[in-house]
Structures are given as C-alpha cells and as structure tokens.
Design a protein around this motif. Structure first.
Motif, PDB file in Angstrom:
ATOM      1  N   ASN A 176       0.834  -1.189   0.000  1.00 23.06           N
ATOM      2  CA  ASN A 176       0.000   0.000   0.000  1.00 23.06           C
ATOM      3  C   ASN A 176       0.874   1.247   0.000  1.00 23.06           C
ATOM      4  N   LYS A 177       0.620   2.155  -0.993  1.00 25.24           N
ATOM      5  CA  LYS A 177       1.491   3.323  -1.155  1.00 25.24           C
ATOM      6  C   LYS A 177       1.452   4.225   0.067  1.00 25.24           C
ATOM      7  N   ASN A 178       0.251   4.455   0.618  1.00 24.94           N
ATOM      8  CA  ASN A 178       0.132   5.311   1.793  1.00 24.94           C
ATOM      9  C   ASN A 178       0.823   4.679   2.996  1.00 24.94           C
ATOM     10  N   ALA A 179       0.677   3.359   3.146  1.00 27.04           N
ATOM     11  CA  ALA A 179       1.321   2.659   4.258  1.00 27.04           C
ATOM     12  C   ALA A 179       2.838   2.732   4.134  1.00 27.04           C
ATOM     13  N   LEU A 195       5.566   4.451   6.720  1.00 30.77           N
ATOM     14  CA  LEU A 195       6.765   3.776   7.220  1.00 30.77           C
ATOM     15  C   LEU A 195       8.001   4.653   7.019  1.00 30.77           C
ATOM     16  N   HIS A 196       8.094   5.314   5.876  1.00 30.62           N
ATOM     17  CA  HIS A 196       9.248   6.180   5.603  1.00 30.62           C
ATOM     18  C   HIS A 196       9.279   7.379   6.551  1.00 30.62           C
ATOM     19  N   ILE A 197       8.113   7.981   6.779  1.00 32.44           N
ATOM     20  CA  ILE A 197       8.054   9.150   7.668  1.00 32.44           C
ATOM     21  C   ILE A 197       8.394   8.744   9.099  1.00 32.44           C
ATOM     22  N   TYR A 198       7.812   7.622   9.535  1.00 32.07           N
ATOM     23  CA  TYR A 198       8.077   7.193  10.907  1.00 32.07           C
ATOM     24  C   TYR A 198       9.534   6.772  11.077  1.00 32.07           C
ATOM     25  N   SER A 199      10.122   6.212  10.025  1.00 29.15           N
ATOM     26  CA  SER A 199      11.541   5.845  10.081  1.00 29.15           C
ATOM     27  C   SER A 199      12.404   7.084  10.289  1.00 29.15           C
ATOM     28  N   ALA A 200      12.042   8.181   9.612  1.00 29.31           N
ATOM     29  CA  ALA A 200      12.779   9.436   9.790  1.00 29.31           C
ATOM     30  C   ALA A 200      12.651   9.923  11.233  1.00 29.31           C
ATOM     31  N   ARG A 256       4.095  -3.745   9.552  1.00 26.00           N
ATOM     32  CA  ARG A 256       3.167  -4.820   9.187  1.00 26.00           C
ATOM     33  C   ARG A 256       2.073  -4.303   8.256  1.00 26.00           C
ATOM     34  N   ASN A 257       1.532  -3.116   8.544  1.00 29.87           N
ATOM     35  CA  ASN A 257       0.493  -2.536   7.692  1.00 29.87           C
ATOM     36  C   ASN A 257       1.016  -2.203   6.296  1.00 29.87           C
ATOM     37  N   ALA A 258       2.334  -1.972   6.212  1.00 27.81           N
ATOM     38  CA  ALA A 258       2.954  -1.692   4.914  1.00 27.81           C
ATOM     39  C   ALA A 258       3.344  -2.974   4.183  1.00 27.81           C
ATOM     40  N   GLY A 259       2.940  -4.115   4.730  1.00 27.39           N
ATOM     41  CA  GLY A 259       3.272  -5.396   4.113  1.00 27.39           C
ATOM     42  C   GLY A 259       4.695  -5.835   4.349  1.00 27.39           C
ATOM     43  N   GLN A 260       5.334  -5.266   5.387  1.00 34.25           N
ATOM     44  CA  GLN A 260       6.736  -5.557   5.670  1.00 34.25           C
ATOM     45  C   GLN A 260       6.916  -6.300   6.998  1.00 34.25           C
ATOM     46  N   GLY A 261       5.853  -6.954   7.467  1.00 28.01           N
ATOM     47  CA  GLY A 261       5.923  -7.644   8.751  1.00 28.01           C
ATOM     48  C   GLY A 261       7.009  -8.696   8.813  1.00 28.01           C
ATOM     49  N   GLU A 262       7.187  -9.438   7.710  1.00 29.97           N
ATOM     50  CA  GLU A 262       8.208 -10.490   7.685  1.00 29.97           C
ATOM     51  C   GLU A 262       9.622  -9.907   7.680  1.00 29.97           C
ATOM     52  N   ARG A 263       9.740  -8.648   7.276  1.00 25.63           N
ATOM     53  CA  ARG A 263      11.052  -7.993   7.217  1.00 25.63           C
ATOM     54  C   ARG A 263      11.284  -7.066   8.409  1.00 25.63           C
ATOM     55  N   PHE A 264      10.482  -7.226   9.465  1.00 24.87           N
ATOM     56  CA  PHE A 264      10.588  -6.279  10.578  1.00 24.87           C
ATOM     57  C   PHE A 264      11.972  -6.294  11.209  1.00 24.87           C
ATOM     58  N   LEU A 265      12.565  -7.467  11.365  1.00 23.61           N
ATOM     59  CA  LEU A 265      13.899  -7.523  11.974  1.00 23.61           C
ATOM     60  C   LEU A 265      14.900  -6.729  11.145  1.00 23.61           C
ATOM     61  N   THR A 266      14.833  -6.873   9.821  1.00 22.68           N
ATOM     62  CA  THR A 266      15.739  -6.132   8.940  1.00 22.68           C
ATOM     63  C   THR A 266      15.511  -4.629   9.063  1.00 22.68           C
ATOM     64  N   PRO A 311       1.675  13.527  10.564  1.00 21.99           N
ATOM     65  CA  PRO A 311       0.949  12.796   9.507  1.00 21.99           C
ATOM     66  C   PRO A 311       0.816  11.295   9.746  1.00 21.99           C
ATOM     67  N   ILE A 312       1.438  10.782  10.809  1.00 24.62           N
ATOM     68  CA  ILE A 312       1.349   9.344  11.077  1.00 24.62           C
ATOM     69  C   ILE A 312      -0.070   8.992  11.505  1.00 24.62           C
ATOM     70  N   GLU A 313      -0.658   8.011  10.843  1.00 21.33           N
ATOM     71  CA  GLU A 313      -2.011   7.585  11.184  1.00 21.33           C
ATOM     72  C   GLU A 313      -1.969   6.580  12.326  1.00 21.33           C
ATOM     73  N   ARG A 314      -3.008   6.624  13.150  1.00 21.97           N
ATOM     74  CA  ARG A 314      -3.089   5.680  14.254  1.00 21.97           C
ATOM     75  C   ARG A 314      -3.290   4.278  13.698  1.00 21.97           C
ATOM     76  N   THR A 315      -2.543   3.316  14.212  1.00 19.76           N
ATOM     77  CA  THR A 315      -2.578   1.959  13.660  1.00 19.76           C
ATOM     78  C   THR A 315      -3.615   1.080  14.316  1.00 19.76           C
ATOM     79  N   GLU A 316      -4.245   1.573  15.376  1.00 18.13           N
ATOM     80  CA  GLU A 316      -5.193   0.744  16.102  1.00 18.13           C
ATOM     81  C   GLU A 316      -6.363   1.584  16.580  1.00 18.13           C
ATOM     82  N   ALA A 317      -7.470   0.916  16.847  1.00 15.83           N
ATOM     83  CA  ALA A 317      -8.567   1.588  17.537  1.00 15.83           C
ATOM     84  C   ALA A 317      -8.204   1.667  19.003  1.00 15.83           C
ATOM     85  N   THR A 318      -8.490   2.796  19.633  1.00 13.73           N
ATOM     86  CA  THR A 318      -8.199   2.897  21.053  1.00 13.73           C
ATOM     87  C   THR A 318      -9.112   1.967  21.821  1.00 13.73           C
TER      88      THR A 318
END
Length: 399
Positions: free
Chosen positions: A2-5, A9-14, A122-132, A180-187
């Motif tokens: 997902n492009k937005n996801a 991830l890029h913004i949060y990484s920064a 995980r939402n960006a489809g990178q859950g399996e690469r989280f360690l990396t 701009p980071i969106e909340r990943t969960e419902a409170t």
C-alpha cells in the motif's frame, strides 16, 4: 505494498532515527553543574529519574494501548520539549523536579515507539522484514546518537543556551514528523463498549499469537529483559573498570563513543545471522558466546589493552541478543496490549540494571579487579544458563 502505508513507514523511520539525535545526551550532567547544582543534587536528579522510570513504565504502557501509541509518543516528545525549556529557564530545586518530567516523557515513548514501528511495518506489508527494518533503523539511530554527542559537546563549548535551543528545535521537528502518522489501532475506548481496560489479559493465551502458555512467554520476556539489564549495567561499569587502571578520561570517552558504532554493526549483524540461522538460534548463540567471554574476563584483568578489546565485544553481543529477543516478543504478542507488554520489558530492564549496577559497584569496592570481574562473570553465566534453558524449552516463533 500500500502506497500510503509505505509513506507512513518512511516518515516514521525518519522520526525514529531523529529521536536518537539528542545533542545534550553526553553533557547534560555537566550542564546541571554549570547551573550551579552541587554533586549531591545532581545525584538526586539521576536517582529520581531512575526510580520514576521504573514506577511509570507500566502505567505509561497502558496509556499507549488505551489512547493510542502515536498519542503516547507525541505527549512524550512534548514533555521533553518542556523539560528542555525548563532546564534553560529554571534553577535550583526546580531542576531536580524536572527529572520526573523527563522520566515520564521517556516512559511514555519507551513501549510505544517500538510497538508503533512494528504495526506500521506490518500494515505496509513488511511484517516479515521487521527484523531487517528494525536493525537498520537502530543502526542509523546509534550512529545519529554518536554524532549528536560529538556535535553537542562542541556546541556546549560555545554556548550552553545555544545547545538547549537546538535540542528544543529537534523536539519540535519530531512532533512535525509525527503529525501525519495515522493511528494503527482503535483505542481501547473505541473497541470496547464499556471502554474497560483488562490488565489481566496479559496473562491470557489470546493476547499472544502463539500456542505456548502466555505465562511461559511472559517469563521469557522477563528473563531476557533481566539479562539485558545485566548487560547494560556492565556497559556502564566499564567507566569504573577502566578508571581502576588509571585510564585517561579521553580513552574512556573513545570507548563509549566507539560503542555506538559497535551497536550499529551489531544490529546489522543480528539481521544477517538471523536470516541464515533463525532469530531464536542467533539469540541463543550470542547469549552463550557472551557467557563464555565473561568466563574468561578475569584473565584479561592484568592487560588493560586486551580488556578494552574484550569489553568492546561484550558490548557488541548484547545488542544482538536485544534486537532478536525484542523481535521474537513482538511476533508473539497481539496489538491491543503491545505497548503495555513492551513497557513491562523496559520496566524489568531498568529495575535489574539498577540492582546489578549496585551489586557490581559493591563488588568492585570490596575485591581486587580480577576477583571482582570473576564474580561478575559467574553471575553472567548463572543468568544466561537460566534464560537459555527457558529459551530451549519454548518455541516462540517458527524463526
């Protein structure tokens, strides 16, 4: 992906890397002395900070899961901004009180930062690469921290006020990146009709994404956090160990400055070995090698240069253990208590770090350096044996 996801991830990484760029980290105690605080008050500041951090870890983790992890991090950064402004504007006993503000700020971020990174990946489809992803970001953050310490010391020589103004600006920049980071969960209040928060759920099987007993995995979390607290205590103890050899302050500074580069290398190495041998085996192997090195530590006590090199390796392997164990725990827990459970790990780590450092300091004061290092090595072997046996007996994930 997902492009937005992916953008999230890029913004949060920064933000994640920038969070390590703390210009006053290496000189904040010197600033307190510059403000006229006696050594006793500086010690009180640090003691209050450590105690408050332990006390606040669990409640602030609950805040992250109840109100949202992004919200918890934002409040933490905002409090750090006010803390920095207070350091500039206040003086005397008020500075000691600011230690509580700083502790609350870091506690609000400690569990939520890693939890939010995991969920965004995980939402960006990178859950399996989280360690990396985590390894690369922690490596970049370590390098940023080392650079900030050096740069901050130069700015402080010119002007303490300029240093703390710069620190404040970087906190505002962090808030800008978080916006701009969106909340990943419902409170919790949105996902439950009554908005009740059930802390006891930590001990229930459904909170964990694995077939093992939740309580058994919680024990594993506590065990690895205790081991990490031990490693952290020994890392700080190196100041006293090198001082016992009358090492120049500049050499001690080089060691701790270089340790950030070592940390960065360790995170990348952890990813490399995990891809080839699995996260669990990489963690176990690093723990056992570390215990073996602690076993031979006393024989290096007579050679400061060899001790310097061995201590650097003893700082490298714990970072491999930390990132692989943290990744295994992230894989094993569900979203709705992720920040809380990671805060429990931070609480245990901080608590045992304080306990072990007190023990180590007492041992160094009572015995010659060789015997003291032998006792510390024996403690390391005992803790590693207990945690390793627990690790062998539990299948945390397929990796």
């Amino acid at each position: 992906m997902n492009k937005n996801a992916a953008t999230q991830l890029h913004i949060y990484s920064a933000f994640f890397v920038l969070a390590g760029f703390v210009l006053n980290r290496g000189v904040f105690l010197l600033f307190l002395a510059e403000k006229g605080m006696p050594v006793t008050e500086i010690a009180l500041y640090q003691a209050l900070f450590n105690i408050a951090t332990v006390v606040l870890e669990l409640p602030t983790g609950l805040i992250g899961d109840f109100f949202g992890k992004k919200f918890s991090i934002q409040v933490g950064v905002l409090l750090l901004f006010f803390h920095t402004a207070g350091m500039l504007l206040l003086s005397g006993p008020f500075l000691v009180v600011l230690s509580l503000v700083e502790a609350l700020a870091y506690s609000l971020q400690s569990g939520s930062e890693q939890a939010l990174l995991y969920e965004i990946a995980r939402n960006a489809g990178q859950g399996e690469r989280f360690l990396t992803i985590n390894a690369r970001l922690l490596a970049a953050q370590s390098i940023a921290t080392g650079m900030a310490i050096v740069l901050g010391s130069f700015i402080a020589q010119v002007s303490w006020s300029a240093l703390y103004v710069c620190v404040s600006v970087f906190y505002l920049l962090q808030l800008f990146l978080l916006y701009p980071i969106e909340r990943t969960e419902a409170t919790r209040s949105e996902s439950s009709e009554k908005g009740r928060f059930d802390v006891a759920k930590i001990f229930r099987r459904e909170t964990w994404c694995i077939g093992e007993s939740a309580f058994a995995v919680l024990l594993l979390l506590i065990g690895t956090s205790m081991l990490d607290g031990f490693y952290g205590s020994y890392y700080n103890l190196n100041q006293l160990v090198f001082d016992a050899f009358d090492a120049p302050v500049s050499i001690i500074g080089i060691f701790f400055g270089a340790s950030y580069a070592v940390n960065a290398t360790a995170y990348i190495a952890a990813d490399f070995f995990s891809l080839r041998f699995g996260k669990r085996n990489t963690m176990l192997g690093s723990m056992l090698i570390e215990a073996g090195l602690f076993m031979i530590l006393p024989w290096f006590a007579s050679n400061p240069l060899c001790l310097f090199g061995l201590s650097m390796v003893l700082c490298f392997l714990p970072e491999v253990v930390y990132i692989t164990s943290e990744n295994l725990i992230q894989d094993a827990i569900a979203d709705d208590l992720r920040a809380t459970i990671l805060s429990v790990a931070s609480l245990v780590r901080a608590l045992f770090s304080a306990v072990f450092f007190s023990i180590f300091g007492h041992v160094l004061g009572l015995y010659p350096i060789q015997i003291a290092l032998g006792i510390i090595g024996a403690i390391a072997i005992a803790i590693t044996a207990v945690v390793s046996l627990k690790m062998v007996g539990i299948q945390v994930s397929k990796n």
